[in-house]
Design a protein around this motif. Structure first.
Motif, mmCIF file in Angstrom:
data_model
loop_
_atom_site.group_PDB
_atom_site.id
_atom_site.type_symbol
_atom_site.label_atom_id
_atom_site.label_comp_id
_atom_site.label_asym_id
_atom_site.label_seq_id
_atom_site.Cartn_x
_atom_site.Cartn_y
_atom_site.Cartn_z
ATOM 1 N N ALA A 304 44.305 16.969 33.962
ATOM 2 C CA ALA A 304 43.070 16.177 34.029
ATOM 3 C C ALA A 304 43.237 14.939 34.905
ATOM 4 C CB ALA A 304 42.635 15.778 32.617
ATOM 5 N N SER A 305 44.450 14.412 34.990
ATOM 6 C CA SER A 305 44.628 13.148 35.720
ATOM 7 C C SER A 305 45.321 13.344 37.065
ATOM 8 C CB SER A 305 45.441 12.182 34.856
ATOM 9 O OG SER A 305 46.666 12.782 34.490
ATOM 10 N N THR A 306 45.421 14.594 37.541
ATOM 11 C CA THR A 306 46.238 14.826 38.738
ATOM 12 C C THR A 306 45.452 15.494 39.858
ATOM 13 O OG1 THR A 306 48.164 15.069 37.314
ATOM 14 C CG2 THR A 306 48.395 15.849 39.566
ATOM 15 N N ALA A 307 45.709 15.021 41.080
ATOM 16 C CA ALA A 307 45.157 15.638 42.283
ATOM 17 C C ALA A 307 46.312 16.100 43.157
ATOM 18 C CB ALA A 307 44.300 14.634 43.046
ATOM 19 N N PHE A 308 46.097 17.194 43.839
ATOM 20 C CA PHE A 308 47.154 17.747 44.689
ATOM 21 C C PHE A 308 46.577 18.165 46.036
ATOM 22 C CE2 PHE A 308 49.299 21.786 46.075
ATOM 23 C CZ PHE A 308 50.404 21.163 46.636
ATOM 24 N N THR A 309 47.262 17.765 47.101
ATOM 25 C CA THR A 309 46.843 18.146 48.442
ATOM 26 C C THR A 309 47.894 19.046 49.063
ATOM 27 O OG1 THR A 309 45.717 16.037 48.696
ATOM 28 C CG2 THR A 309 46.138 17.282 50.704
ATOM 29 N N THR A 310 47.488 20.231 49.482
ATOM 30 C CA THR A 310 48.399 21.130 50.179
ATOM 31 C C THR A 310 48.172 20.961 51.679
ATOM 32 O OG1 THR A 310 49.054 23.435 50.514
ATOM 33 C CG2 THR A 310 46.777 23.068 49.885
ATOM 34 N N ARG A 370 44.099 19.370 38.284
ATOM 35 C CA ARG A 370 42.702 19.747 38.084
ATOM 36 C C ARG A 370 41.970 19.798 39.420
ATOM 37 N NH1 ARG A 370 38.245 20.480 38.522
ATOM 38 N NH2 ARG A 370 36.412 19.822 37.377
ATOM 39 N N ARG A 371 42.420 18.972 40.370
ATOM 40 C CA ARG A 371 41.726 18.892 41.654
ATOM 41 C C ARG A 371 42.708 19.156 42.785
ATOM 42 N NH1 ARG A 371 40.118 15.574 37.923
ATOM 43 N NH2 ARG A 371 37.986 15.923 37.258
ATOM 44 N N VAL A 372 42.402 20.183 43.577
ATOM 45 C CA VAL A 372 43.308 20.641 44.634
ATOM 46 C C VAL A 372 42.521 20.727 45.937
ATOM 47 C CG1 VAL A 372 44.795 22.538 45.391
ATOM 48 C CG2 VAL A 372 44.611 22.003 42.947
ATOM 49 N N TRP A 387 45.865 31.318 47.868
ATOM 50 C CA TRP A 387 46.191 31.054 46.468
ATOM 51 C C TRP A 387 45.273 31.741 45.472
ATOM 52 C CZ3 TRP A 387 50.926 29.717 45.818
ATOM 53 C CH2 TRP A 387 51.585 29.030 46.839
ATOM 54 N N ARG A 388 44.408 32.651 45.944
ATOM 55 C CA ARG A 388 43.487 33.238 44.979
ATOM 56 C C ARG A 388 44.211 34.100 43.956
ATOM 57 N NH1 ARG A 388 40.862 38.226 46.527
ATOM 58 N NH2 ARG A 388 42.029 39.198 48.204
ATOM 59 N N GLY A 389 45.457 34.496 44.267
ATOM 60 C CA GLY A 389 46.257 35.234 43.290
ATOM 61 C C GLY A 389 46.432 34.459 41.988
ATOM 62 N N LEU A 390 46.375 33.151 42.051
ATOM 63 C CA LEU A 390 46.509 32.344 40.835
ATOM 64 C C LEU A 390 45.288 32.487 39.938
ATOM 65 C CD1 LEU A 390 48.045 28.986 42.161
ATOM 66 C CD2 LEU A 390 49.129 30.613 40.613
ATOM 67 N N TRP A 391 44.190 32.955 40.504
ATOM 68 C CA TRP A 391 42.960 33.149 39.717
ATOM 69 C C TRP A 391 42.614 34.644 39.687
ATOM 70 C CZ3 TRP A 391 43.816 28.668 42.464
ATOM 71 C CH2 TRP A 391 43.583 27.455 41.798
ATOM 72 N N ASP A 721 35.599 18.130 33.233
ATOM 73 C CA ASP A 721 34.335 18.864 33.374
ATOM 74 C C ASP A 721 34.483 20.007 34.366
ATOM 75 O OD1 ASP A 721 33.306 17.031 31.738
ATOM 76 O OD2 ASP A 721 31.971 16.065 33.203
ATOM 77 N N GLY A 722 33.994 21.139 33.983
ATOM 78 C CA GLY A 722 34.001 22.277 34.901
ATOM 79 C C GLY A 722 35.398 22.760 35.226
ATOM 80 N N ASP A 723 36.367 22.394 34.426
ATOM 81 C CA ASP A 723 37.736 22.794 34.742
ATOM 82 C C ASP A 723 37.847 24.312 34.723
ATOM 83 O OD1 ASP A 723 40.341 22.692 35.391
ATOM 84 O OD2 ASP A 723 41.071 21.942 33.465
ATOM 85 N N ASP A 724 38.521 24.824 35.714
ATOM 86 C CA ASP A 724 38.638 26.266 35.900
ATOM 87 C C ASP A 724 40.097 26.530 36.265
ATOM 88 O OD1 ASP A 724 38.255 28.904 36.540
ATOM 89 O OD2 ASP A 724 37.123 28.514 38.385
ATOM 90 N N PRO A 725 41.003 26.386 35.277
ATOM 91 C CA PRO A 725 42.431 26.435 35.611
ATOM 92 C C PRO A 725 42.865 27.824 36.062
ATOM 93 C CG PRO A 725 42.147 26.239 33.229
ATOM 94 C CD PRO A 725 40.779 26.201 33.836
ATOM 95 N N PRO A 726 43.981 27.891 36.782
ATOM 96 C CA PRO A 726 44.518 29.199 37.149
ATOM 97 C C PRO A 726 44.695 30.034 35.891
ATOM 98 C CG PRO A 726 45.705 27.470 38.285
ATOM 99 C CD PRO A 726 44.800 26.796 37.317
#
Ligand SMILES: *Cc1c(COP(=O)(O)O)cnc(C)c1O
Length: 733
Positions: A304-310, A370-372, A387-391, A721-726
């Motif tokens: 919830a508190s983390t953002a990641f940039t690839t 939560r945000r990538v 990365w769609r394999g994660l979903w 909100d709207g979280d859609d985890p792998p």
């Protein structure tokens, strides 16, 4: 915590010079730069614009003279007044928009930062981006706290052998000549905390560097307290094998979380810039588990508190470690304490079954954020595919990975004289506006830039690049290569009139530095047309372990010495921030030829554009969204499914057609020729549009505002909100 920062003894009357020199905000403050330059112009140049080195080396006599110099003191006083006024000026953009979070730290982790030539802890684009991110965050008032590594030996210095083969020199950094300040623990110890590694304690110290309002902490293990094997952990950037990388990334992630805790900094939002920093998330999960949270709850809290940039679609750009390697590193005891050890290791499982005993840092970072996002619209799309394999391999458009297109820090990268010209065309408050949200309305004013004045600035910037090349040639001549062909290869035969094309970037094969050489005769005809000559300047390093990249570099280098090209091709050694500044401003056209879609974004073309240098590039990275038809040129995409060879042939053909039919004729179309005005009117139209588009849409200010709005503030609110985890975490597999 105490800070070591002994400056030179300055006369009290000019005592604040040290304060100004040790806060990197001077790098984007013209007044500060001109005050430093006035202290000793030759020394300023020789130090590569390093005010700390300048103040340490200029000598007491000169400093005493300045303290009584009626020409210098008013400028010094004006600078003091300007700095104080900026500090007390009302609120920042962030304070106005998000007052409830004005003092809530947001941690920003990255393995490299490029802030100034004098702090060589960067290798290239990722570092420049992170440095510009901190600078823009400072101006916007975002309460960011940077965390990185102190590389005592920096990134390697590049020299080329006589055969053009890259040799990697390694000069230690002298912190005394940088604005770095060592932090000390409460009892004066040089370490603040420790991490567990190789079954033992590794003490972790830190240095602080101030980037305007933003502190950056750089971790360091080169301490007497440590085992000799741990002291060189952070010596050099991207050096050593995969074990060394694991240790460095553990230091960054685990050490970074603990150093912030030791300093009493409690971030409520966390941003990992690239997968190198993924252990920052793992360490936080581990901490929550130790506090008694069940594994899924700990993951949800961190997410919830983390953002990641690839940052890269190239598979080799993602770090992968084996589980046994990770266990060897931490020691078994570490894992015995964690009941959920298999789940924790499972966070790094690659969705395509890349090996069940391997930990993929990007996969882990995505599961724990939560945000990538990717770093351009195209790269966002490519990342959703990868990365769609994660979903559960759902369609790419339904994968919750977004994009924030990179940007560059305007005040760092735009030449002062161009800023001066813009002052006359834009609203008077434009220089504070880039930090606000009205860019769109301001920038069409750039179309009013007067052609002749702009042309004169452009010519002066080209002369400055030629100066740099001559100085570089002198150094080669003096130090290692007293042969004429090497001097020619350094650009000594280049002149200010010809259309000058720049190509500078890492020598990775997919960036295709050698594409222009596919048809030697055609290139020769282009370069040596007596009426409309063209010259080419290259720079860039190959990664020390990229043999293919080094071979490309070597081939390019051979062409610089080929008498057939008459000295119209040059290579500048040791590409870094200083060279980058001279190059992106000094050439006429910026060239970028990545094989689509392997360039995630690319930022050097934005820097060039801010200086009125249009770009010619493939449909990749930022250019796919940045090309507006009249601000540069674009190579159309090769038909889908073409072989690599076909794509190269296609792109080469289009590149040369554009150069021959459009670029060169436009540059040499001088309507006023003979009347004393030789400015190319059509060319300058493009130059103005290049400035307008880059300044409106591709600055770090715009980028950081997007991160704040869409990533940081939702994370600060802890919003899931709207979280859609792998799916693989949801099922806890
Ligand atoms: C801007 C910059 C880069 C990145 O440029 P790309 O266009 O992304 O290749 C690399 N190195 C230096 C020194 C830079 O200034």
């Amino acid at each position: 915590m105490t800070v070591d920062a002994r400056g030179p003894g300055l006369p009290a009357r000019i005592g604040r010079l040290w304060e100004f020199a040790t806060n990197l905000s001077w790098t984007w403050n013209r007044e500060a730069r001109s005050v430093f330059r006035a202290i000793d112009p030759p020394l300023w140049r020789r130090s590569l614009n390093n005010p700390v080195a300048l103040l340490r080396e200029v000598g007491d006599a000169r400093l005493r003279a300045l303290a009584g110099d009626p020409a210098f003191l008013p400028r010094y006083d004006a600078l003091c007044a300007a700095v104080d006024a900026a500090a007390s000026r009302g609120s920042t953009w962030f304070q106005r928009r998000y007052p409830e979070f004005a003092a809530t730290p947001i941690a920003y982790f990255c393995a490299e930062f490029a802030l100034h030539e004098s702090i060589p802890i960067y290798s290239g684009g990722l570092g420049v981006l992170a440095g510009d991110h901190l600078k823009a965050a400072s101006e916007l008032g975002v309460p960011l706290v940077g965390v990185g590594l102190m590389y005592a030996h920096g990134y390697f210095d590049q020299t080329l052998g006589p055969d053009g083969w890259q040799e990697d020199a390694d000069d230690p950094l002298d912190p005394q000549l940088t604005p770095l300040e060592r932090l000390r623990g409460a009892d004066g110890a040089p370490w603040l905390t420790w991490i567990q590694g190789a079954g033992r304690r590794i003490h972790v110290g830190a240095w602080r560097v101030r980037v305007g309002r933003v502190p950056l902490y750089l971790l360091d293990t080169d301490l007497d307290e440590n085992d000799p094997a741990d002291r060189d952990l952070s010596h050099q950037l991207y050096a050593g094998g995969v074990d060394h990388r694991l240790r460095q990334e553990a230091l960054l992630g685990v050490g970074g979380v603990r150093v912030l805790a030791a300093l009493g900094v409690e971030p409520q939002a966390w941003h990992a810039n690239e997968g190198h920093a993924a252990f920052m998330m793992v360490e936080r999960v581990r901490g929550l588990i130790r506090e008694g949270l069940p594994f899924p709850d700990a993951v949800a809290r961190v997410r919830a508190s983390t953002a990641f940039t690839t940052h890269t679609p190239v598979p080799a750009g993602h770090d992968v470690f084996s589980h046994s390697q990770m266990r060897d590193w931490t020691g078994e005891k570490f894992w015995e304490e964690i009941e959920a050890r298999d789940e924790l290791l499972g966070l790094g499982l690659h969705p395509d079954g890349e090996g069940r005993d391997r930990f993929n840092m990007t996969a882990a970072a995505i599961r724990l954020s939560r945000r990538v996002n990717g770093v351009s619209a195209r790269h966002g799309h490519v990342s959703r595919e990868i990365w769609r394999g994660l979903w559960d391999r759902r369609p790419a458009r339904e994968v919750p990975i977004g994009h924030v297109t990179n940007g560059v820090h305007l005040e760092t990268w735009m030449n002062e004289e161009i800023i001066g010209l813009l002052d006359a065309c834009l609203p008077p408050d434009w220089r504070s506006r880039p930090h606000d949200e009205h860019d769109g309305a301001v920038w069409p004013g750039a179309r009013k830039l007067p052609a002749e004045a702009l042309w004169r600035v452009r010519q002066r910037l080209k002369l400055r690049l030629l100066d740099l090349m001559r100085e570089e040639a002198r150094r080669r001549w003096r130090e290692h290569w007293p042969e004429a062909e090497h001097l020619v290869g350094a650009g000594t035969l280049m002149s200010p009139q010809p259309l000058t094309i720049g190509f500078a970037r890492r020598f990775a094969a997919y960036k295709r530095a050698d594409l222009v050489f596919r048809d030697r005769d055609r290139l020769l005809a282009l370069l040596s047309d007596p009426g409309r000559p063209v010259q080419l300047v290259f720079a860039g390093k190959a990664h020390p372990r990229d043999e293919e990249g080094k071979r490309v570099l070597q081939r390019v280098y051979e062409h610089t010495r080929d008498p057939g090209f008459e000295g119209r091709i040059a290579f500048i050694e040791n590409y870094g921030l200083h060279t980058a500044h001279c190059l992106v401003k000094g050439v006429d056209l910026w060239l970028n030829l990545p094989r689509v879609p392997l360039e995630a974004c690319g930022t050097s073309g934005m820097k060039a554009a801010l200086n009125g240098v249009p770009q010619l590039a493939t449909t990749d990275g930022w250019w796919e969204e940045g090309f507006e038809g009249d601000n540069g040129w674009i190579i159309p995409r090769a038909p889908d499914g073409s072989s690599e060879e076909k794509v190269d042939r296609h792109d080469h053909e289009h590149l040369f057609r554009l150069l021959e039919d459009e670029v060169v004729p436009l540059y040499y179309d001088r309507p006023g020729e003979g009347s004393g005005d030789d400015a190319p009117a059509g060319w300058l139209e493009r130059a103005r549009r290049a400035i307008e588009v880059a300044a409106a849409r591709f600055t770090a200010g715009r980028m950081v505002r997007e991160y704040v709005r869409d990533y940081y503030v939702p994370a600060l609110r802890g919003s899931a909100d709207g979280d859609d985890p792998p799916t693989s975490t949801r099922s806890g597999e």
